[in-house]
Scaffold this motif. Sequence first.
Motif, PDB file in Angstrom:
ATOM      1  N   ILE A 257      -6.220  14.767 -14.977  1.00 17.57           N
ATOM      2  CA  ILE A 257      -8.075  15.797 -14.016  1.00 17.57           C
ATOM      3  C   ILE A 257      -8.564  14.427 -13.704  1.00 17.57           C
ATOM      4  O   ILE A 257     -10.068  15.083 -13.702  1.00 17.57           O
ATOM      5  N   ALA A 258      -8.647  13.787 -14.855  1.00 15.30           N
ATOM      6  CA  ALA A 258      -9.501  12.481 -14.572  1.00 15.30           C
ATOM      7  C   ALA A 258     -10.422  11.495 -13.366  1.00 15.30           C
ATOM      8  O   ALA A 258      -8.972  12.131 -12.280  1.00 15.30           O
ATOM      9  N   ASP A 259     -11.371  11.636 -13.029  1.00 13.51           N
ATOM     10  CA  ASP A 259     -11.680  11.254 -11.781  1.00 13.51           C
ATOM     11  C   ASP A 259     -10.548   9.394 -11.567  1.00 13.51           C
ATOM     12  O   ASP A 259     -10.529   9.129 -12.493  1.00 13.51           O
ATOM     13  N   HIS A 260     -10.226   9.436 -10.227  1.00 18.51           N
ATOM     14  CA  HIS A 260      -9.620   8.384 -10.383  1.00 18.51           C
ATOM     15  C   HIS A 260      -9.900   8.277  -9.297  1.00 18.51           C
ATOM     16  O   HIS A 260     -10.453   8.363  -8.511  1.00 18.51           O
ATOM     17  N   ALA A 261      -9.579   6.394  -9.012  1.00 19.09           N
ATOM     18  CA  ALA A 261     -10.193   5.810  -8.525  1.00 19.09           C
ATOM     19  C   ALA A 261      -9.468   5.966  -6.700  1.00 19.09           C
ATOM     20  O   ALA A 261      -8.861   6.631  -6.500  1.00 19.09           O
ATOM     21  N   SER A 262     -10.806   5.263  -5.433  1.00 21.62           N
ATOM     22  CA  SER A 262     -10.588   6.067  -4.409  1.00 21.62           C
ATOM     23  C   SER A 262      -9.473   5.046  -3.278  1.00 21.62           C
ATOM     24  O   SER A 262      -8.912   5.550  -3.248  1.00 21.62           O
ATOM     25  N   ASP A 263      -9.525   3.795  -4.475  1.00 15.03           N
ATOM     26  CA  ASP A 263      -8.843   2.799  -3.543  1.00 15.03           C
ATOM     27  C   ASP A 263      -7.212   3.216  -4.282  1.00 15.03           C
ATOM     28  O   ASP A 263      -7.199   3.822  -5.833  1.00 15.03           O
TER      29      ASP A 263
ATOM     30  N   HIS B 210       1.116  -1.443   0.160  1.00 10.52           N
ATOM     31  CA  HIS B 210      -0.385  -0.160   0.137  1.00 10.52           C
ATOM     32  C   HIS B 210       0.750   0.955   0.051  1.00 10.52           C
ATOM     33  O   HIS B 210       0.715   2.542  -0.409  1.00 10.52           O
ATOM     34  N   ILE B 211       2.112   1.576   0.951  1.00 16.29           N
ATOM     35  CA  ILE B 211       2.961   2.885   0.867  1.00 16.29           C
ATOM     36  C   ILE B 211       3.279   2.572  -0.452  1.00 16.29           C
ATOM     37  O   ILE B 211       3.628   3.144  -0.873  1.00 16.29           O
ATOM     38  N   TYR B 212       4.328   1.154  -1.202  1.00 10.24           N
ATOM     39  CA  TYR B 212       4.691   1.412  -2.350  1.00 10.24           C
ATOM     40  C   TYR B 212       3.988   2.240  -3.090  1.00 10.24           C
ATOM     41  O   TYR B 212       4.555   3.073  -4.247  1.00 10.24           O
TER      42      TYR B 212
ATOM     43  N   GLN C  95       4.375  10.426  -6.786  1.00 14.65           N
ATOM     44  CA  GLN C  95       5.620  10.867  -8.196  1.00 14.65           C
ATOM     45  C   GLN C  95       4.934  10.609  -9.052  1.00 14.65           C
ATOM     46  O   GLN C  95       5.188  12.056 -10.159  1.00 14.65           O
ATOM     47  N   ILE C  96       3.948   9.782  -9.888  1.00 16.97           N
ATOM     48  CA  ILE C  96       3.503  10.043 -10.945  1.00 16.97           C
ATOM     49  C   ILE C  96       2.678  11.641 -11.109  1.00 16.97           C
ATOM     50  O   ILE C  96       3.385  11.957 -12.197  1.00 16.97           O
ATOM     51  N   THR C  97       2.015  11.706 -10.521  1.00 14.61           N
ATOM     52  CA  THR C  97       1.444  13.048 -10.138  1.00 14.61           C
ATOM     53  C   THR C  97       2.084  14.213  -9.653  1.00 14.61           C
ATOM     54  O   THR C  97       2.044  14.779 -10.962  1.00 14.61           O
ATOM     55  N   ILE C  98       3.213  14.282  -9.518  1.00 14.89           N
ATOM     56  CA  ILE C  98       3.986  15.405  -9.604  1.00 14.89           C
ATOM     57  C   ILE C  98       4.496  15.217 -10.715  1.00 14.89           C
ATOM     58  O   ILE C  98       4.784  16.732 -10.729  1.00 14.89           O
ATOM     59  N   GLU C  99       5.379  14.468 -11.285  1.00 13.25           N
ATOM     60  CA  GLU C  99       5.457  14.322 -12.257  1.00 13.25           C
ATOM     61  C   GLU C  99       4.934  14.795 -14.021  1.00 13.25           C
ATOM     62  O   GLU C  99       5.870  15.713 -14.601  1.00 13.25           O
TER      63      GLU C  99
ATOM     64  N   HIS D 252      -5.897   3.835  -8.651  1.00 19.36           N
ATOM     65  CA  HIS D 252      -5.763   4.936  -8.645  1.00 19.36           C
ATOM     66  C   HIS D 252      -4.161   3.919 -10.043  1.00 19.36           C
ATOM     67  O   HIS D 252      -3.665   4.898 -10.902  1.00 19.36           O
ATOM     68  N   ALA D 253      -3.239   3.946  -9.190  1.00 22.08           N
ATOM     69  CA  ALA D 253      -2.306   3.381  -9.847  1.00 22.08           C
ATOM     70  C   ALA D 253      -2.088   2.709 -11.006  1.00 22.08           C
ATOM     71  O   ALA D 253      -1.145   2.913 -11.994  1.00 22.08           O
ATOM     72  N   VAL D 254      -3.187   1.816 -10.863  1.00 27.90           N
ATOM     73  CA  VAL D 254      -3.484   1.577 -12.686  1.00 27.90           C
ATOM     74  C   VAL D 254      -4.096   2.128 -13.411  1.00 27.90           C
ATOM     75  O   VAL D 254      -3.115   2.433 -14.810  1.00 27.90           O
ATOM     76  N   LEU D 255      -4.780   3.171 -12.736  1.00 30.21           N
ATOM     77  CA  LEU D 255      -5.535   4.698 -13.654  1.00 30.21           C
ATOM     78  C   LEU D 255      -4.016   5.362 -14.376  1.00 30.21           C
ATOM     79  O   LEU D 255      -3.710   5.605 -15.197  1.00 30.21           O
ATOM     80  N   LEU D 256      -2.974   5.893 -13.113  1.00 25.20           N
ATOM     81  CA  LEU D 256      -1.996   6.387 -13.436  1.00 25.20           C
ATOM     82  C   LEU D 256      -1.083   5.821 -15.033  1.00 25.20           C
ATOM     83  O   LEU D 256      -0.068   6.563 -15.631  1.00 25.20           O
ATOM     84  N   ARG D 257      -0.949   4.206 -14.536  1.00 22.08           N
ATOM     85  CA  ARG D 257       0.031   3.038 -15.853  1.00 22.08           C
ATOM     86  C   ARG D 257      -0.368   3.446 -16.285  1.00 22.08           C
ATOM     87  O   ARG D 257       0.347   3.772 -17.600  1.00 22.08           O
ATOM     88  N   ASP D 258      -1.517   3.226 -16.663  1.00 19.16           N
ATOM     89  CA  ASP D 258      -2.178   3.337 -18.186  1.00 19.16           C
ATOM     90  C   ASP D 258      -3.048   4.015 -19.079  1.00 19.16           C
ATOM     91  O   ASP D 258      -3.006   4.371 -19.770  1.00 19.16           O
ATOM     92  N   LYS D 259      -2.809   5.567 -17.593  1.00 16.82           N
ATOM     93  CA  LYS D 259      -2.866   6.387 -19.047  1.00 16.82           C
ATOM     94  C   LYS D 259      -2.325   7.930 -18.110  1.00 16.82           C
ATOM     95  O   LYS D 259      -2.167   8.566 -19.378  1.00 16.82           O
ATOM     96  N   VAL D 260      -2.020   8.227 -17.486  1.00 19.37           N
ATOM     97  CA  VAL D 260      -0.641   9.389 -17.103  1.00 19.37           C
ATOM     98  C   VAL D 260       0.463   9.085 -17.867  1.00 19.37           C
ATOM     99  O   VAL D 260       0.715   9.664 -18.769  1.00 19.37           O
ATOM    100  N   ARG D 261       1.454   7.392 -17.532  1.00 19.76           N
ATOM    101  CA  ARG D 261       2.646   7.359 -17.922  1.00 19.76           C
ATOM    102  C   ARG D 261       2.554   7.529 -19.267  1.00 19.76           C
ATOM    103  O   ARG D 261       3.310   7.877 -19.831  1.00 19.76           O
ATOM    104  N   PRO D 262       1.350   6.868 -20.263  1.00 21.66           N
ATOM    105  CA  PRO D 262       1.716   7.149 -21.440  1.00 21.66           C
ATOM    106  C   PRO D 262       1.717   8.396 -21.454  1.00 21.66           C
ATOM    107  O   PRO D 262       2.035   8.998 -23.092  1.00 21.66           O
ATOM    108  N   ALA D 263       0.898   9.517 -21.681  1.00 25.88           N
ATOM    109  CA  ALA D 263       0.499  10.433 -21.694  1.00 25.88           C
ATOM    110  C   ALA D 263       1.821  11.042 -21.303  1.00 25.88           C
ATOM    111  O   ALA D 263       2.387  12.612 -22.177  1.00 25.88           O
TER     112      ALA D 263
END
Length: 142
Positions: free
Chosen positions: A89-95, A10-12, A19-23, A99-110
Amino acid sequence: TKAELDSRHHIYLEQFVKQITIEGQTLLSMARTLVLPAAMRHQSDIAEAVASAEMLDIDCTEQRETLEEFVELASRLKRCIGALDIALIADHASDVRKHAVLLRDKVRPAIEALRESIDEVERRVADDLWPIPTYREMLFIR
């Protein structure tokens, strides 16, 4: 124990999300306030040169092609900025895992697409217009 492993996991995940959000937000800010304005100034300089040559009835086919290529590159840069903005700015999951999966699949490619676009712009914009250190300048300090 399983509880300890779950806690570390959970911490990782939280660190990854942060980190991905800040980047992404930092890259977006730099692209909007530094890179895009430099690209627009460079595009304007090319357009002025083409317009001046055309006013004097000088054949400037190659310069016009350069301008058209750069306009497309600047448009791609703008689209990449918009895509990253939407992904951030997309709605990210509260879990946190979702959220990490959404960042991996949407934000990192962008982020990667925007970086590639910025790298191409950096290779073409005049040095005196480029507002941040280039890779070459960072590697070989003047």
